[in-house]
Structure formats: C-alpha cells, structure tokens
Design a protein around this motif. Structure first.
Motif, PDB file in Angstrom:
ATOM      1  N   VAL A   4       0.874  -1.166   0.000  1.00  0.00           N
ATOM      2  CA  VAL A   4       0.000   0.000   0.000  1.00  0.00           C
ATOM      3  C   VAL A   4       0.908   1.212   0.000  1.00  0.00           C
ATOM      4  O   VAL A   4       1.732   1.366   0.898  1.00  0.00           O
ATOM      5  CB  VAL A   4      -0.919   0.006   1.239  1.00  0.00           C
ATOM      6  N   ARG A  99      -3.517  -4.247   5.850  1.00  0.00           N
ATOM      7  CA  ARG A  99      -2.153  -3.730   5.766  1.00  0.00           C
ATOM      8  C   ARG A  99      -2.211  -2.233   5.518  1.00  0.00           C
ATOM      9  O   ARG A  99      -2.907  -1.772   4.621  1.00  0.00           O
ATOM     10  CB  ARG A  99      -1.392  -4.410   4.632  1.00  0.00           C
ATOM     11  N   PHE A 100      -1.419  -1.516   6.274  1.00  0.00           N
ATOM     12  CA  PHE A 100      -1.400  -0.065   6.187  1.00  0.00           C
ATOM     13  C   PHE A 100      -0.290   0.432   5.268  1.00  0.00           C
ATOM     14  O   PHE A 100       0.771  -0.190   5.146  1.00  0.00           O
ATOM     15  CB  PHE A 100      -1.169   0.539   7.568  1.00  0.00           C
ATOM     16  N   GLY A 101      -0.533   1.585   4.680  1.00  0.00           N
ATOM     17  CA  GLY A 101       0.530   2.323   4.026  1.00  0.00           C
ATOM     18  C   GLY A 101       1.322   3.098   5.061  1.00  0.00           C
ATOM     19  O   GLY A 101       1.004   3.084   6.253  1.00  0.00           O
TER      20      GLY A 101
END
Lengths: 110, 114
Positions: A4, A99-101
């Motif tokens: 991301v 899932r994070f950026g």
C-alpha cells in the motif's frame, strides 16, 4: 507482499486550502480500502470503500475508490489546523488481513 | 462511545525479559487484532484472533509472540525474551465482524526495550 503506497509522504498547507491524498495498492483478494486519521496515538476510522466510483463523504472529508486504477483519494476541503495528522490508508483482503501504508503527514498552518 | 482500552500505556523492560500487553476490546466485538508501529514507521499487522484462535498472522509474529484471551474480556499479547527491535507502539483493535473493516483501535502501549 502486497503493498500500500501513499503519496505524498508529507504535506504542508495553510488553513482553507484543499488537499488530495493518494493511496495505491497492489491487489490480491482485495476486499476493501480504508482511511484512518492518526493524531497523537490510535488511528481513528474515517472511511471504508468497497465499490469503485462511489464517493463517501463526511463533512469536509471525502474519499473515492478506483478499482481499475487500484487507487483511492482522500480529499479535505477548507482545511483547518485540527486536520493536522497522519492519514493512513489500509487495504483489507478476503482473509481480513489489513495492511497499512506509511501514511501522509498533513500539517495545516494557520 | 465504547472504546478499546489498553494497559499499560508505557512499558519499559530489559532485553530478554517477557512482557504482557493487555487489551480490553469493545464488549460485543468478536474479532481482535494486534498491530505495532515502530517510531516513524508504518502501522504493521501482527495477528488477528477469532473464536479463541489465531485467524491470521504476519511474518513478524514469530514464536516469540503469543496471544491469549484468558477470560471473557481481556486479550493479551505476550512477547517472550524481548529484543531491542521490539520497541514500538503496540495497538490493540477490535471489530464486530471482519467484513466491516471498521476497526476500533486502543490508544496503544509504548514498549521500550533497553
């Protein structure tokens, strides 16, 4: 590993400006894309996007997903100093893995 | 508004020691998560938990880590033999269902390993 990617990494604007934050994702079993605002500690939920082209709006904030381009934008109009925060984009897959950026650090100056 | 609570807010430990981070998810939520954020870096997924077992775990969540729901309200993350690189903010989160995506995060435990 799916990624991301957020851009810009940081942004400094003045009160009243409009900002657009970008998020792109690589897709495997994509389920939804989420935006969070992180001020001092815990991320707080802003939007969840699952369908392409449908804008979600909350006050001065709005967001839209483009599944064809594998991207999303978060717009903030008439920014205020209280909008200063890190804005996180996260991709959720069918396994409920989120899932994070890396986030965009927005600073709004008076 | 109901919230996820985490204790302690700060934890300092010596390298090699075991720590237990505690979380009380929102009462009607069924799905629980741990994330961590190393200073200046992204929020990273560690593990998700449902029906008293791990649903998903990341590559970070190795044998050093374990989770438990010892009773009807607490959700814990245990880190055995802490390392310096375990220093991070650890966030607990919960959701009603996995599909909503609307995770509610606790305010975090700042773990410092010396």
């Amino acid at each position: 590993e799916d990624k991301v990617v957020q851009s810009p990494l940081s942004l400094v604007v003045h009160e009243g400006d409009t900002v657009t934050l970008n998020c792109s994702y690589e897709v495997t079993n994509f389920r939804s894309l989420l935006w969070y605002k992180q001020e001092k500690k815990a991320p707080t939920f802003l939007f969840m996007l699952t369908s392409s082209g449908i804008e979600k709006k909350s006050g001065r904030l709005s967001s839209i997903l483009d599944k064809k381009e594998l991207s999303s934008i978060l717009n903030i109009t008439a920014t205020q100093t209280g909008d200063s925060a890190i804005y996180l984009c996260a991709r959720r897959d069918n396994n409920n893995d989120m899932r994070f950026g890396a986030g965009t650090r927005l600073t709004v100056k008076p | 508004e109901p919230e996820v609570t985490q204790t302690p807010s700060h934890q300092v430990t010596q390298m090699g020691q075991e720590v237990i981070l505690r979380c009380v998810p929102i009462s009607n939520h069924l799905y629980f998560y741990w994330y961590r954020q190393i200073l200046g870096q992204k929020v990273e997924f560690l593990v998700s938990f449902y029906n008293n077992e791990i649903s998903e775990k990341s590559e970070i969540f190795d044998d050093q880590f374990s989770v438990e729901r010892p009773d009807g309200s607490n959700f814990t993350l245990k880190i055995r033999s802490t390392k310096l690189e375990d220093s991070a903010m650890y966030f607990c989160a919960s959701s009603v269902t996995p599909g909503t995506g609307k995770l509610f995060f606790g305010s975090g435990t700042q773990l410092s390993v010396l």
